[in-house]
Write a protein that holds these residues in place. Sequence first.
Motif, PDB file in Angstrom:
ATOM      1  N   LEU A  19      32.223  45.220  34.323  1.00 12.92           N
ATOM      2  CA  LEU A  19      31.367  44.787  35.430  1.00 12.92           C
ATOM      3  C   LEU A  19      29.942  44.501  34.977  1.00 12.92           C
ATOM      4  O   LEU A  19      29.243  43.690  35.585  1.00 12.92           O
ATOM      5  N   LEU A  28      33.196  37.659  40.383  1.00 14.82           N
ATOM      6  CA  LEU A  28      34.186  38.418  41.151  1.00 14.82           C
ATOM      7  C   LEU A  28      33.918  38.333  42.649  1.00 14.82           C
ATOM      8  O   LEU A  28      34.853  38.221  43.443  1.00 14.82           O
ATOM      9  N   ILE A  32      36.940  36.651  44.952  1.00 13.10           N
ATOM     10  CA  ILE A  32      37.678  37.668  45.706  1.00 13.10           C
ATOM     11  C   ILE A  32      38.319  37.075  46.964  1.00 13.10           C
ATOM     12  O   ILE A  32      39.385  37.509  47.387  1.00 13.10           O
ATOM     13  N   ILE A  65      42.065  40.265  34.859  1.00 13.81           N
ATOM     14  CA  ILE A  65      41.464  40.429  36.183  1.00 13.81           C
ATOM     15  C   ILE A  65      41.583  39.132  36.971  1.00 13.81           C
ATOM     16  O   ILE A  65      41.820  39.153  38.178  1.00 13.81           O
ATOM     17  N   ILE A  86      44.765  43.405  41.444  1.00 14.08           N
ATOM     18  CA  ILE A  86      43.424  43.980  41.383  1.00 14.08           C
ATOM     19  C   ILE A  86      42.627  43.730  42.672  1.00 14.08           C
ATOM     20  O   ILE A  86      41.569  44.320  42.880  1.00 14.08           O
ATOM     21  N   LEU A  90      39.594  46.224  43.704  1.00 18.94           N
ATOM     22  CA  LEU A  90      38.295  45.620  43.422  1.00 18.94           C
ATOM     23  C   LEU A  90      37.468  45.480  44.698  1.00 18.94           C
ATOM     24  O   LEU A  90      36.262  45.748  44.697  1.00 18.94           O
TER      25      LEU A  90
END
Length: 122
Positions: A19, A28, A32, A65, A86, A90
């Motif tokens: 991260l 991310l 997402i 990921i 994930i 996440l």
Amino acid sequence: MAVALATDAETIVRVLAILHRKWTVHILCRVIADPVRLGQLRRAIPTASKKGLTASLRLLEEADIISRRDLSDSRLHVEYELNEAIRKPLTELLNCLVGASVVLACSDDRRPIQRGPTSGGF
């Protein structure tokens, strides 16, 4: 919720290392919800160079990921999407980090606000 054990420390350090890489959290937060193309990321994160975004995308792909999907026909069309396994953890992690930023009273310049007797703090 389970409490992190001392034996979990190395796992947590590995996650935080991923991260902490440049542009990773920005990417991310963007993938997402929906798959994105590199051009969309460049518009969403204008301070990031194409080279920097590409390097971060490759690292996220290597870490399993995100996935890179080549949808090219006569012209290049590549999308990046979050791997489904994930997505839920996440999302929960990012929400926890947002909550932690409120608890830690982080200001816009990303440094914790100093609380003391004169500021009515803790």
